[in-house]
Design an enzyme around this catalytic site. Structure first.
Site, mmCIF file in Angstrom:
data_model
loop_
_atom_site.group_PDB
_atom_site.id
_atom_site.type_symbol
_atom_site.label_atom_id
_atom_site.label_comp_id
_atom_site.label_asym_id
_atom_site.label_seq_id
_atom_site.Cartn_x
_atom_site.Cartn_y
_atom_site.Cartn_z
ATOM 1 N N SER A 195 -12.448 -10.789 7.835
ATOM 2 C CA SER A 195 -12.039 -9.855 8.880
ATOM 3 C C SER A 195 -13.125 -9.563 9.897
ATOM 4 C CB SER A 195 -11.541 -8.559 8.250
ATOM 5 O OG SER A 195 -12.507 -8.018 7.378
ATOM 6 N N HIS A 223 -5.559 -11.516 8.239
ATOM 7 C CA HIS A 223 -5.929 -12.026 9.566
ATOM 8 C C HIS A 223 -5.507 -13.482 9.762
ATOM 9 C CE1 HIS A 223 -8.274 -8.448 10.539
ATOM 10 N NE2 HIS A 223 -8.537 -8.440 9.248
ATOM 11 N N LYS A 254 -1.259 -6.341 11.674
ATOM 12 C CA LYS A 254 -1.946 -7.233 12.612
ATOM 13 C C LYS A 254 -0.880 -8.016 13.388
ATOM 14 C CE LYS A 254 -5.515 -6.483 9.457
ATOM 15 N NZ LYS A 254 -6.016 -5.185 9.796
HETATM 16 N N1 PMP Z 1 -7.166 -6.844 4.061
HETATM 17 C C1 PMP Z 1 -7.857 -7.179 5.147
HETATM 18 C C2 PMP Z 1 -8.632 -8.460 5.157
HETATM 19 C C3 PMP Z 1 -7.880 -6.329 6.255
HETATM 20 O O1 PMP Z 1 -8.611 -6.636 7.334
HETATM 21 C C4 PMP Z 1 -7.133 -5.127 6.209
HETATM 22 C C5 PMP Z 1 -7.076 -4.171 7.399
HETATM 23 N N2 PMP Z 1 -8.228 -3.989 8.088
HETATM 24 C C6 PMP Z 1 -6.427 -4.817 5.048
HETATM 25 C C7 PMP Z 1 -6.462 -5.703 3.999
HETATM 26 C C8 PMP Z 1 -5.660 -3.545 4.931
HETATM 27 O O2 PMP Z 1 -4.467 -3.657 5.617
HETATM 28 P P1 PMP Z 1 -3.697 -2.387 6.207
HETATM 29 O O3 PMP Z 1 -4.259 -2.095 7.553
HETATM 30 O O4 PMP Z 1 -2.287 -2.863 6.244
HETATM 31 O O5 PMP Z 1 -3.873 -1.268 5.246
#
Ligand code: PMP
Length: 406
Positions: A195, A223, A254
């Site tokens: 991320s 992502h 996303k």
């Molecule tokens: N996994 C990854 C790799 C993320 O980047 C994120 C969000 N930043 C999440 C899980 C969590 O997802 P959510 O925003 O739906 O809670």
């Protein structure tokens, strides 16, 4: 004496609050005029957003396909609001399951190529709920050093032991696996696309090692959905390893234009989670407008592959532009492009100077990255125009020179 008669003085404040009132970091950065968090947007998450009464170019959104403000997605959410109301008033387990939840689960399972799927109210909860219920006492959770916080927090909640290996490094993973008994239960969890750095998990090597050492593999496609794979299914499909990837996790926050998350896998895994994942059982279910938005976003994602093509063209334009200016974009291979800055305060300064120049980007500082590895995280959308990218590059170059980064 009645409790309400007692006057709260600082001396009588419970000591728990000492640590809280001593927290000064954010105030210091605010006083310097460099605080880059909780910026209040007054518009949709388009390529331009409204910030402090000004239009700024958005280069920090995870709406990779530009669907959060797509009229069809918005209309689908509005229709679902009219039909189902604003919330489910309960968890999936009891009164909070709607037919649209089941419909979305079926579509997601088909889309990522698994037997079944299960919705959670956020992606964070999907990771946490799965790990905490599946990895039990005596088991091992094996994570990449750069995995998302929700994976790590799942590890902190579960009763198994969490072991980290060096970022995207099969040799380090092999060392970990060799140190553990073959017959022990093991789950390896990786971000499919990391991320912060935008690099892709080395799934072929990781899955080979997992098979040799009796380990299951889970990939977090947060992502990667809408970005990688022949139809935007994610990193497992990108490598042709959907079947070999035991568990696929995804989020709607996303490319899928809403909020919520899911786990996909074999029928028995989903049945198990329905009866063990506390983040599912003890939390209210996803409101129907969110589900309807995701269903519509999925439909568009599949029927308009040109969006993914545009996203990749934009990514190449920005990546080449940054490198031509002399920036180091690290290991990125995707629309997540880091500009390595190093120092935390310099990163805040760059972020706020860019904002003054009309460009919104995100700063990433410890603990999200290691000390002295702070970065500016740029993320592209399919809906950015070439002119918008060039305008942003101009400002990034100007600010980079001002701050002595290039
Ligand atoms: N996994 C990854 C790799 C993320 O980047 C994120 C969000 N930043 C999440 C899980 C969590 O997802 P959510 O925003 O739906 O809670």
């Amino acid at each position: 004496m009645d409790v309400s008669d007692r006057v709260r003085t600082n001396e009588s404040r419970p000591s728990l609050f000492n640590r809280i009132s001593e927290f000064e970091d954010s105030r210091i950065v605010k006083n310097l005029g460099l605080y880059p968090y909780f910026r209040e947007l007054g518009s949709e998450q388009g390529t331009t957003v409204r910030l402090d009464g000004k239009d700024v170019l958005m280069l920090g959104s995870n709406s990779y396909l530009g669907l959060t403000n797509d009229k069809r997605v918005m209309e689908a959410a509005k229709n679902a609001l009219d039909r189902y109301g604003s919330g489910c008033a309960g968890s999936r387990f009891l009164n909070g399951t709607l037919d649209i939840h089941a419909e979305l689960e079926k579509e997601l399972a088909e889309f990522v190529g698994k037997d079944a799927a299960l919705l959670f109210s956020t992606g964070f909860m999907a990771n946490q709920g799965l790990i905490a219920s599946v990895v039990q006492r005596g088991d091992y959770l094996i994570t990449d050093r750069c995995d998302h916080a929700s994976i790590i927090d799942g590890g902190l909640l579960c009763f198994g032991r969490m072991i980290r290996f060096e970022h995207n490094d099969p040799t380090s993973l092999e060392e970990v696996l060799e140190s553990l008994p073959y017959e022990s239960n093991k789950l390896i969890v990786m971000d499919g696309v990391f991320s912060m750095d935008g690099d892709i998990a080395r799934l072929p090597e990781i899955i080979t090692l997992a098979r040799e050492h009796n380990a299951a593999v889970m990939v977090d496609e947060a992502h990667a959905i809408g970005v990688l794979g022949p139809n935007g299914e994610g990193s497992a499909a990108h490598f042709g390893l959907t079947r070999e990837t035991d568990i696929i996790m995804g989020t709607f926050s996303k490319a899928l234009a809403s909020v919520g998350g899911f786990i996909a896998g074999d029928e028995d895994l989903i049945e198990y989670l329905k009866h063990h994942a506390r983040a599912l059982i003890f939390s209210a279910s996803l409101p129907a407008p969110n589900c309807a938005a995701v269903l519509e976003a999925l439909r568009i994602l599949r029927s308009e592959p040109e969006r993914r093509e545009k996203l990749w063209n934009n990514t190449r334009r920005m990546s080449e532009g940054l490198q031509n200016l002399g920036f180091d974009v690290g290991l990125s291979e995707t629309p997540v492009l880091p500009i390595l800055v190093g120092d935390m305060m310099l990163t805040f300064k760059m972020c706020m100077r860019l904002q003054e120049c009309g460009v919104f980007v995100n700063p990433v500082v410890p603990p999200a990255v290691r000390k002295n590895q702070s970065l500016i995280r740029i993320s592209l959308m399919a809906t950015h125009s070439a002119e918008e990218i060039d305008t942003a590059l101009n400002s990034i170059g100007k600010v980079g020179r001002e701050l002595g980064l290039i």
